[in-house]
Each structure stands twice: as C-alpha cells, then as structure tokens.
Write an enzyme that holds these catalytic residues in place. Sequence first.
Site, PDB file in Angstrom:
ATOM      1  N   CYS A  76     -29.027 -27.124 -21.613  1.00 22.65           N
ATOM      2  CA  CYS A  76     -29.046 -27.257 -20.155  1.00 22.65           C
ATOM      3  C   CYS A  76     -28.953 -28.736 -19.768  1.00 22.65           C
ATOM      4  O   CYS A  76     -27.898 -29.334 -19.924  1.00 22.65           O
ATOM      5  CB  CYS A  76     -30.252 -26.540 -19.564  1.00 22.65           C
ATOM      6  SG  CYS A  76     -30.074 -26.198 -17.801  1.00 22.65           S
ATOM      7  N   HIS A 163     -29.599 -20.927 -21.983  1.00 23.80           N
ATOM      8  CA  HIS A 163     -30.916 -21.038 -22.627  1.00 23.80           C
ATOM      9  C   HIS A 163     -31.083 -20.018 -23.754  1.00 23.80           C
ATOM     10  O   HIS A 163     -31.399 -18.856 -23.494  1.00 23.80           O
ATOM     11  CB  HIS A 163     -32.024 -20.851 -21.586  1.00 23.80           C
ATOM     12  CG  HIS A 163     -32.105 -21.974 -20.623  1.00 23.80           C
ATOM     13  ND1 HIS A 163     -32.849 -23.102 -20.868  1.00 23.80           N
ATOM     14  CD2 HIS A 163     -31.499 -22.170 -19.430  1.00 23.80           C
ATOM     15  CE1 HIS A 163     -32.711 -23.944 -19.854  1.00 23.80           C
ATOM     16  NE2 HIS A 163     -31.900 -23.404 -18.972  1.00 23.80           N
ATOM     17  N   GLU A 165     -33.513 -19.949 -25.802  1.00 28.51           N
ATOM     18  CA  GLU A 165     -34.936 -19.828 -26.108  1.00 28.51           C
ATOM     19  C   GLU A 165     -35.649 -18.738 -25.311  1.00 28.51           C
ATOM     20  O   GLU A 165     -36.833 -18.493 -25.532  1.00 28.51           O
ATOM     21  CB  GLU A 165     -35.640 -21.175 -25.898  1.00 28.51           C
ATOM     22  CG  GLU A 165     -35.756 -21.640 -24.460  1.00 28.51           C
ATOM     23  CD  GLU A 165     -34.545 -22.385 -23.923  1.00 28.51           C
ATOM     24  OE1 GLU A 165     -34.706 -23.071 -22.906  1.00 28.51           O
ATOM     25  OE2 GLU A 165     -33.439 -22.294 -24.494  1.00 28.51           O
TER      26      GLU A 165
END
EC number: 6.3.5.2
Length: 186
Positions: A76, A163, A165
């Site tokens: 990001c 993302h 994660e």
Amino acid sequence: MSIVIINNFGQYNHRISRTLKYLNIENSLIPNTTSFEEIEQMNPKGIILGGGPSIERIGNCKEIILNMDIPILGICLGHQIIADVFGGETKSAEIESYAQIELNILKENGLFKGIGDSLKVWASHKDEVVTLPENFEILANSDKCDIEAMKHEDKNIYGIQFHPEVQHTPRGGEIFENFNKICENY
C-alpha cells in the site's frame, strides 16, 4: 535472520507481523523512524514496508530503500514510497477502493508463484501509483487500479497496492511465503 517490517502507522501493520508469525517466519516490527544503521545491525534477510496514512509520515523509508541491498516488499503506502523513490508518480485514485477486488496477474514471477492468473485481494486505499517508475514492470492490475503490483527489473524490490495480510485476501499467506523464499534465495 528475520524479515524487518517497517511500521508506517497503517491500520494493518501489526497484522503483517502476526501473519508472518503464523507462517513461522521470524520478523520484527519497528517504527519507520528507526535509523538505517540500526536496521543494518539487525542483519535482516528482507524488508517489508507497511501501509500508512500519509506520504508525509514515512520516516526513514526512502533511505532504507536506497541503501539496503536485500529484497524489499512495499505494501500500500510502502508500494507508493517505492514508486516515488524510483521516479514514479502517485495520485488520488478516481475511485477510492475499500473492498475485495479481483487481481489480474499479468506475469509469472516469484511473488505470485503458484497463485495462477487471478486472485481475490483486499484493497484499502485512496491513492495509487499512476506512473510506473523507470526500470519497473507491472506484475498485476485490476479494474480499480492499473498498477496493483510491480517489480524492479534488476533488483528484488516489489510493490503491491493491496493488502495480503488481511483475511479478505484468502491467499495472502502464500504471497508472504513467496517473499520469504525470495529473501532466503537472495
């Protein structure tokens, strides 16, 4: 040796560390104000530049990118910082993305090894890289963003806008495992 995660104060930075721990990948989460010399003494095998709210609060990220000769993954804001360092351009997105999107993988590469041609990922951003830096290639795009993932042509420097994660990127762990393999083979 571990992977060092640079905390750019984004809402998901701690999730990066937890995901790596879950995958049995040793890591350290440190503030972006940590000096280059301190990071060098940690002898990391790789760097992950986490997300964050503002390009004005990136601490020592530029110095880290320019001086560390190990694999780097920007997520990001980390992706946008890499683009900025190498002469790319980031602007406000025409449409802010806060949703699960379909990622189109354009080129077989180490980061997306074994993933296939497409992947559901979580987008959470209002800015995006709009001009690819010189000596970079686009690895993935989406209908929301033309440069979802990029890689330096000669160095193991990767940037991803999405993302991996978060749980809304179901195969995000595979991306981190692939990055870990890139670090181990460097």
